[in-house]
Scaffold this motif. Structure first.
Motif, short mmCIF file in Angstrom:
data_model
loop_
_atom_site.label_atom_id
_atom_site.label_comp_id
_atom_site.label_asym_id
_atom_site.label_seq_id
_atom_site.Cartn_x
_atom_site.Cartn_y
_atom_site.Cartn_z
N THR A 59 0.85 -1.19 0.00
CA THR A 59 0.00 0.00 0.00
C THR A 59 0.88 1.24 0.00
O THR A 59 2.09 1.17 0.25
CB THR A 59 -0.91 0.05 1.24
OG1 THR A 59 -0.10 0.28 2.41
CG2 THR A 59 -1.67 -1.26 1.40
N ASP A 60 0.28 2.37 -0.28
CA ASP A 60 1.04 3.62 -0.27
C ASP A 60 1.49 3.99 1.14
O ASP A 60 2.29 4.92 1.32
CB ASP A 60 0.23 4.75 -0.89
CG ASP A 60 -1.15 4.90 -0.27
OD1 ASP A 60 -1.47 4.13 0.66
OD2 ASP A 60 -1.91 5.78 -0.72
N LYS A 61 1.00 3.24 2.15
CA LYS A 61 1.43 3.47 3.53
C LYS A 61 2.46 2.45 3.98
O LYS A 61 2.84 2.40 5.15
CB LYS A 61 0.21 3.43 4.45
CG LYS A 61 -0.79 4.56 4.17
CD LYS A 61 -1.97 4.50 5.13
CE LYS A 61 -2.96 5.63 4.84
NZ LYS A 61 -4.13 5.57 5.75
N GLY A 62 2.89 1.58 3.03
CA GLY A 62 3.96 0.64 3.33
C GLY A 62 3.52 -0.70 3.88
O GLY A 62 4.36 -1.49 4.33
N GLU A 63 2.22 -1.02 3.83
CA GLU A 63 1.75 -2.31 4.33
C GLU A 63 1.89 -3.37 3.24
O GLU A 63 1.51 -3.13 2.09
CB GLU A 63 0.30 -2.21 4.79
CG GLU A 63 -0.24 -3.48 5.43
CD GLU A 63 -1.65 -3.34 5.96
OE1 GLU A 63 -2.18 -4.34 6.49
OE2 GLU A 63 -2.23 -2.23 5.83
N TRP A 64 2.41 -4.54 3.61
CA TRP A 64 2.57 -5.62 2.63
C TRP A 64 1.22 -6.18 2.22
O TRP A 64 0.36 -6.45 3.06
CB TRP A 64 3.44 -6.74 3.20
CG TRP A 64 3.47 -7.93 2.30
CD1 TRP A 64 4.12 -8.05 1.12
CD2 TRP A 64 2.77 -9.16 2.49
NE1 TRP A 64 3.87 -9.27 0.55
CE2 TRP A 64 3.05 -9.99 1.38
CE3 TRP A 64 1.93 -9.65 3.50
CZ2 TRP A 64 2.52 -11.27 1.24
CZ3 TRP A 64 1.40 -10.93 3.36
CH2 TRP A 64 1.70 -11.72 2.24
N VAL A 65 1.04 -6.40 0.92
CA VAL A 65 -0.24 -6.88 0.37
C VAL A 65 -0.10 -8.23 -0.32
O VAL A 65 -0.94 -9.12 -0.14
CB VAL A 65 -0.83 -5.85 -0.62
CG1 VAL A 65 -2.13 -6.38 -1.23
CG2 VAL A 65 -1.08 -4.52 0.08
N GLY A 66 0.94 -8.43 -1.14
CA GLY A 66 1.07 -9.69 -1.87
C GLY A 66 2.45 -9.85 -2.47
O GLY A 66 3.26 -8.92 -2.49
N PHE A 67 2.69 -11.07 -2.99
CA PHE A 67 4.04 -11.38 -3.48
C PHE A 67 4.01 -12.58 -4.42
O PHE A 67 3.14 -13.44 -4.35
CB PHE A 67 4.95 -11.70 -2.29
CG PHE A 67 6.38 -11.97 -2.64
CD1 PHE A 67 7.25 -10.94 -2.98
CD2 PHE A 67 6.88 -13.27 -2.62
CE1 PHE A 67 8.59 -11.20 -3.29
CE2 PHE A 67 8.21 -13.54 -2.92
CZ PHE A 67 9.06 -12.49 -3.27
N CYS A 68 5.01 -12.63 -5.33
CA CYS A 68 5.22 -13.77 -6.21
C CYS A 68 6.63 -13.66 -6.78
O CYS A 68 7.18 -12.55 -6.87
CB CYS A 68 4.19 -13.76 -7.36
SG CYS A 68 4.14 -15.29 -8.35
N TYR A 69 7.24 -14.79 -7.14
CA TYR A 69 8.61 -14.73 -7.65
C TYR A 69 8.80 -15.68 -8.84
O TYR A 69 7.97 -16.53 -9.13
CB TYR A 69 9.62 -15.06 -6.56
CG TYR A 69 9.47 -16.43 -5.93
CD1 TYR A 69 10.07 -17.56 -6.49
CD2 TYR A 69 8.73 -16.60 -4.75
CE1 TYR A 69 9.94 -18.81 -5.91
CE2 TYR A 69 8.59 -17.85 -4.16
CZ TYR A 69 9.19 -18.95 -4.74
OH TYR A 69 9.06 -20.19 -4.17
N ILE A 70 9.94 -15.48 -9.54
CA ILE A 70 10.27 -16.26 -10.73
C ILE A 70 11.39 -17.25 -10.41
O ILE A 70 12.36 -16.92 -9.74
CB ILE A 70 10.76 -15.33 -11.87
CG1 ILE A 70 9.65 -14.35 -12.28
CG2 ILE A 70 11.22 -16.14 -13.07
CD1 ILE A 70 10.13 -13.28 -13.25
N GLU A 71 11.24 -18.46 -10.94
CA GLU A 71 12.30 -19.46 -10.88
C GLU A 71 12.54 -20.00 -12.29
O GLU A 71 11.57 -20.25 -13.02
CB GLU A 71 11.92 -20.62 -9.96
CG GLU A 71 11.84 -20.24 -8.49
CD GLU A 71 11.46 -21.42 -7.61
OE1 GLU A 71 12.21 -21.74 -6.69
OE2 GLU A 71 10.40 -22.02 -7.88
N ALA A 72 13.80 -20.17 -12.66
CA ALA A 72 14.15 -20.71 -13.98
C ALA A 72 14.70 -22.12 -13.82
O ALA A 72 15.47 -22.40 -12.88
CB ALA A 72 15.18 -19.82 -14.66
N TRP A 73 14.30 -23.02 -14.73
CA TRP A 73 14.70 -24.43 -14.64
C TRP A 73 15.14 -24.95 -16.01
O TRP A 73 14.77 -24.39 -17.03
CB TRP A 73 13.53 -25.28 -14.13
CG TRP A 73 12.96 -24.78 -12.85
CD1 TRP A 73 11.81 -24.03 -12.69
CD2 TRP A 73 13.49 -24.96 -11.53
NE1 TRP A 73 11.61 -23.75 -11.37
CE2 TRP A 73 12.62 -24.31 -10.63
CE3 TRP A 73 14.61 -25.62 -11.02
CZ2 TRP A 73 12.85 -24.28 -9.26
CZ3 TRP A 73 14.84 -25.60 -9.65
CH2 TRP A 73 13.96 -24.94 -8.79
#
Length: 258
Positions: A59-73
């Motif tokens: 959020t614009d107030k710095g609260e964490w909302v979500g996440f995802c990452y990339i992996e290569a194989w």
């Protein structure tokens, strides 16, 4: 979350202070669903942020909302968008969809020739994947990189995966193939040009019996979401009951999944 603006962007090293919160929520969410995911440490999540291979929502107030990452194989022939998680306080507002779209764009940018795949038990994620162009596939069409499959060891359903010779499990495999999509786009463009040419010449293809021929279109996944919802329930019932009644190898009863 009232009066807070959500920003979805590529994660940076400045975001590493969120790593413990993210991994804790990943584990809690997996337990709540009764399904497993490959466990990731805060250090691993921090590495992805430092490499620019993750997407975060705050959020614009710095609260964490979500996440995802990339992996290569498989020498970067395959890419997985992994660890999608959303803060429970922000679920149901389209955050997951925004993150999935952003991580997909980042994957295509960093690995333009790679096949993008995912394993999921979530119908909502499958629907989003379908909108992005993924198709349901068999496990054999995924990477054979042993390091990827080692990540499943921390999953509570790992014994099901191994008992099925890594050919099936509770997760559904989905794949985006850039080569296939390019070919599909070219064929569609050619068909549209042919249709326009035929229309301009007022031509129609008619059989000897007088019936007009139409190309049979392949049914798309997103048009059969209810069908897949029933399939997921059946798959879960079969695999979990096989595990309970006959152990990991299902010795008392045999089920065949295609």
């Amino acid at each position: 979350m009232e009066n807070q603006h959500i920003i979805v962007r590529v994660a940076t090293p400045d975001d590493i202070h969120y790593s413990k919160t993210i991994t804790d929520e990943m584990e809690a969410s997996a337990k709540a669903r009764g399904t497993g995911i490959a466990k990731r440490s805060p250090a691993y999540v921090e590495l992805k942020m430092q490499e620019g291979k993750a997407v975060i929502a705050v959020t614009d107030k710095g609260e964490w909302v979500g996440f995802c990452y990339i992996e290569a194989w498989g020498h970067e022939k395959f890419v997985a968008n992994s660890g999608l998680i959303v803060n429970p306080a922000f679920r149901g507002h389209g955050v997951a969809k925004s993150i999935k779209h952003k991580i997909f764009e980042l994957s295509r940018e960093k690995y333009p020739d790679a096949k993008i795949f995912g394993l999921t038990t979530g119908l909502a994620v499958m629907k989003i994947n379908s909108e992005l162009g993924y198709e349901p596939v068999t496990y054999s069409e995924l990477t054979d990189d042993e390091e990827f499959w080692k990540g499943c060891r921390s999953c509570i359903n790992f014994d099901i995966l191994t008992s099925k010779d890594r050919k099936n499990c509770l997760c559904t495999a989905m794949l985006y193939d850039p080569v296939a999509k390019l070919k599909e786009a070219e064929e569609k463009a050619a068909a549209e040009m042919a249709a326009k040419a035929a229309a301009s010449n007022n031509q129609m293809t008619v059989s000897a019996s007088g019936h007009i021929h139409h190309e049979k279109r392949r049914r798309r996944f997103k048009g059969n979401i209810k069908l897949y919802e029933r399939w997921l329930r059946f798959k879960r019932f079969v695999l979990l009951n096989s595990k309970k009644e006959g152990g990991a190898t299902g010795t008392r009863k045999k089920f065949f999944l295609f």
